[in-house]
Design a protein around this motif. Structure first.
Motif, PDB file in Angstrom:
ATOM      1  N   TRP A 131      -9.772   1.387  -7.253  1.00 20.70           N
ATOM      2  CA  TRP A 131      -8.659   0.514  -7.008  1.00 20.70           C
ATOM      3  C   TRP A 131      -7.554   1.258  -7.723  1.00 20.70           C
ATOM      4  N   MET A 156      -4.218   2.717  -5.617  1.00 22.32           N
ATOM      5  CA  MET A 156      -3.012   2.094  -5.853  1.00 22.32           C
ATOM      6  C   MET A 156      -1.756   3.241  -6.326  1.00 22.32           C
ATOM      7  N   SER A 173       1.227   3.799  -4.282  1.00 22.35           N
ATOM      8  CA  SER A 173       2.599   3.770  -4.959  1.00 22.35           C
ATOM      9  C   SER A 173       3.305   5.012  -5.014  1.00 22.35           C
ATOM     10  N   TYR A 220       5.754  -5.081   0.966  1.00 22.14           N
ATOM     11  CA  TYR A 220       4.752  -4.094   0.174  1.00 22.14           C
ATOM     12  C   TYR A 220       4.245  -4.855  -0.869  1.00 22.14           C
ATOM     13  N   THR A 259       0.070  -5.475  -0.796  1.00 22.70           N
ATOM     14  CA  THR A 259      -0.863  -5.146  -1.904  1.00 22.70           C
ATOM     15  C   THR A 259      -1.625  -6.214  -2.821  1.00 22.70           C
TER      16      THR A 259
END
Length: 303
Positions: free
Chosen positions: A27, A31, A35, A83, A87
Motif C-alpha cells: 500500500w 501510494m 502521489s 484524487y 484514494t
C-alpha cells in the motif's frame, strides 16, 4: 455480542501494520508512486501559480492578491478533491476487506470495483449530510446571537452565540459517531443505510467516541513523528548531495514547488516516506469502525 473493547479497537490499525507488514508495504509503495506522479503533474502544470499563491499567503496576506493568485486554479482544486475521494475509497474498502474478509488477501486486499464505488458514494453522502447540518446550525447560531444581542445587549448575544457554537460542535460529533458504521455496513451488506448505523450505535456513543478519540490522538502522534522523520531525512539527503545548509532548510520546510525540488534525492525520499505516512494514518483512522462492527456482530476480525 453487545460489548467491545474501545482500546482494542483503537489499536486495530497498529495491529494491522504489525500482522500484515507486506500488505502495508505494498500500500505504501503504491501510494508513494501515485502521489509522486500526481505531484509531478501538479508542479509541472501549476508550479508557477502555486509559488505565487504561497508568496501571497506569506506575512499579512491581501485578499485581492490571494484571489488573483488562485484564479485559474479550479482544475487543481477539483482534481485534488477527486484524487482524495478516489484514494480514500480504495483504502476504506481495503481496510474493511482486511478486517471483515481476511481470506480475500489477493492483490494486497486492493480492488477497483463496486465496493470502492460504494465507498465513494458513502463519503459524498456523509459529507452532504454533515454539511447540511452544519449550515443549518450556523444559520441558527447567527439568528440566536442576533436575537440575544437585541434583547440583552452585545454580551448576551456573544454568550448565546458561544453556547450555540458549542452545541453545534457537540451535535456534529454526535452525528459523526452515530453514522460511523455507514462505510462498514455498505461494504458488508452492499447497502448504504444511515438508519442501520444509527441503530447499531444507539447506547454506545461514549465507548465509540473514546475509541475514535484514542485513534485520532495516536494518528496525530504518528503524523508528527513521521513528519519530523521525513523532514530530517530530506535535509540529510540534500546536504549529502552538496546542497548545503540552504537546501537543508528548504527540505525541513518540506517545500517542493518546482520539478527540480521534487526530483531531487530529498524530494524522492520525502515522497516515499509520505506514502508510508498516508497509509499508516489511514489504517489508524479507518480500522476501528470495522473492528468494532465485527466485535458487535460476534465475528472474528482479520486483525
Amino acid at each position: 455480542m453487545d460489548q467491545f473493547s474501545a482500546t482494542d479497537a483503537a489499536l486495530a490499525g497498529f495491529r494491522a501494520a504489525r500482522e500484515k507488514p507486506r500488505t502495508v508495504a505494498i500500500w505504501a509503495g503504491l501510494m508513494a508512486i501515485l502521489s509522486f506522479v500526481v505531484a509531478i503533474i501538479v508542479v509541472s502544470t501549476f508550479g508557477d501559480q502555486l509559488t505565487a499563491l504561497t508568496e501571497a499567503l506569506e506575512g499579512d496576506p491581501d485578499p485581492q492578491t490571494t484571489f488573483a493568485a488562485m484564479s485559474g486554479m479550479w482544475p487543481l482544486f477539483l482534481g485534488s478533491m477527486l484524487y482524495v475521494l478516489a484514494t480514500n475509497s480504495v483504502l476504506l474498502a481495503a481496510v474493511n476487506r482486511l478486517v471483515l474478509r481476511p481470506h480475500e488477501g489477493a492483490g494486497a486486499y486492493l480492488r477497483l470495483g463496486v465496493d470502492e464505488l460504494r465507498q465513494a458514494l458513502v463519503q459524498v453522502l456523509l459529507y452532504l449530510v454533515l454539511f447540511a447540518v452544519y449550515f443549518v446550525g450556523v444559520v441558527f447560531l447567527a439568528i440566536l446571537a442576533a436575537v440575544g444581542a437585541g434583547l440583552g445587549g452585545q454580551g448576551l448575544g456573544v454568550l448565546l452565540g458561544l453556547l450555540a457554537g458549542l452545541g453545534l460542535l457537540a451535535g456534529m460529533i454526535l452525528l459523526s459517531v452515530r453514522l460511523s458504521f455507514v462505510s462498514t455496513l455498505a461494504f458488508d451488506t452492499g447497502r448504504i443505510d444511515l438508519r442501520q448505523s444509527w441503530g447499531m450505535t444507539k447506547g454506545r456513543f461514549w465507548p465509540l467516541f473514546g475509541a475514535y478519540m484514542i485513534a485520532m490522538v495516536l494518528a496525530v502522534v504518528v503524523y508528527l513523528l513521521l513528519f519530523v522523520m521525513i523532514a530530517a531525512v530530506g535535509a540529510i539527503a540534500s546536504m549529502a548531495m552538496g546542497g548545503g545548509l540552504a537546501a537543508a532548510g528548504d527540505a525541513l520546510r518540506n517545500e517542493a514547488s518546482t520539478l527540480k525540488d521534487l526530483l531531487s534525492v530529498g524530494g524522492v525520499i520525502r515522497s516515499l516516506l509520505s506514502g508510508l505516512m498516508s497509509v499508516l494514518l489511514s489504517l489508524i483512522v479507518f480500522a476501528p469502525a470495522p473492528t468494532i462492527y465485527a466485535q458487535l456482530k460476534g465475528r472474528d476480525a482479520g486483525v
